[in-house]
Design a protein around this motif. Sequence first.
Motif, short mmCIF file in Angstrom:
data_model
loop_
_atom_site.label_atom_id
_atom_site.label_comp_id
_atom_site.label_asym_id
_atom_site.label_seq_id
_atom_site.Cartn_x
_atom_site.Cartn_y
_atom_site.Cartn_z
N SER A 134 38.35 52.51 36.59
CA SER A 134 39.01 51.21 36.68
C SER A 134 39.59 50.99 38.07
O SER A 134 39.90 51.95 38.78
CB SER A 134 40.14 51.12 35.66
OG SER A 134 39.67 51.26 34.35
N ARG A 179 35.23 43.14 30.43
CA ARG A 179 35.50 44.24 31.38
C ARG A 179 36.43 43.82 32.51
O ARG A 179 37.18 44.63 33.03
CB ARG A 179 34.19 44.77 31.99
CG ARG A 179 33.27 45.45 31.00
CD ARG A 179 32.16 46.21 31.71
NE ARG A 179 31.39 45.36 32.60
CZ ARG A 179 31.23 45.61 33.91
NH1 ARG A 179 31.78 46.67 34.47
NH2 ARG A 179 30.48 44.81 34.66
N MET A 194 39.61 45.51 36.64
CA MET A 194 38.22 45.85 36.35
C MET A 194 38.17 47.18 35.62
O MET A 194 38.72 48.18 36.11
CB MET A 194 37.41 45.94 37.65
CG MET A 194 37.51 44.68 38.50
SD MET A 194 36.43 44.72 39.94
CE MET A 194 37.16 46.08 40.87
N LEU A 206 33.81 50.43 34.94
CA LEU A 206 32.97 50.02 36.07
C LEU A 206 31.63 50.73 36.05
O LEU A 206 31.52 51.89 35.63
CB LEU A 206 33.71 50.28 37.38
CG LEU A 206 34.83 49.28 37.66
CD1 LEU A 206 35.78 49.81 38.73
CD2 LEU A 206 34.24 47.95 38.09
N ASP A 255 28.33 47.27 39.77
CA ASP A 255 29.52 46.51 40.16
C ASP A 255 29.86 46.72 41.63
O ASP A 255 30.78 46.08 42.16
CB ASP A 255 30.73 46.91 39.31
CG ASP A 255 30.60 46.49 37.86
OD1 ASP A 255 30.95 47.30 36.97
OD2 ASP A 255 30.15 45.35 37.61
N VAL A 300 31.14 51.92 43.31
CA VAL A 300 31.13 52.67 42.06
C VAL A 300 30.01 53.69 42.15
O VAL A 300 28.83 53.34 42.19
CB VAL A 300 30.93 51.76 40.85
CG1 VAL A 300 31.04 52.58 39.55
CG2 VAL A 300 31.94 50.63 40.85
#
Length: 121
Positions: free
Chosen positions: A17, A70, A86, A89, A93, A119
């Motif tokens: 996150s 999300r 967020m 993930l 993303d 990510v």
Amino acid sequence: EVQLVESGGGLVQPGGSLKLSCAASGFPFKTAIMTWLRQAPGKEVEWIATQRPTGEHTINTRYAESMKGRFTISRDNNRNTLYLDMNNLRTDDTGVYFCARGFFGAADTVRGQGTQVTVSS
């Protein structure tokens, strides 16, 4: 002068996150339509979510279908700051995330410089 400064990006593992912030100045933030956008490498800018104040204490919030569940957009009018939470993930993303004053694609929309979100494991 409208100024928007994003922060909070970084490197996160899949499933992780992040919370992005956007410090706004130069305009009445409380009544402003505010939007989050992102741009993945080699792709077009993509709309994430928009908040449109509709009254003294009411805000209309909309999300791109693929972001629902999300991502969460929110604001603190006392701090003139917009947020994007967020969760869960994914590698797709990854991109540069921008906040903007105004609707996505509108002629008078102004956006910040962006913050990089990566990510990866």
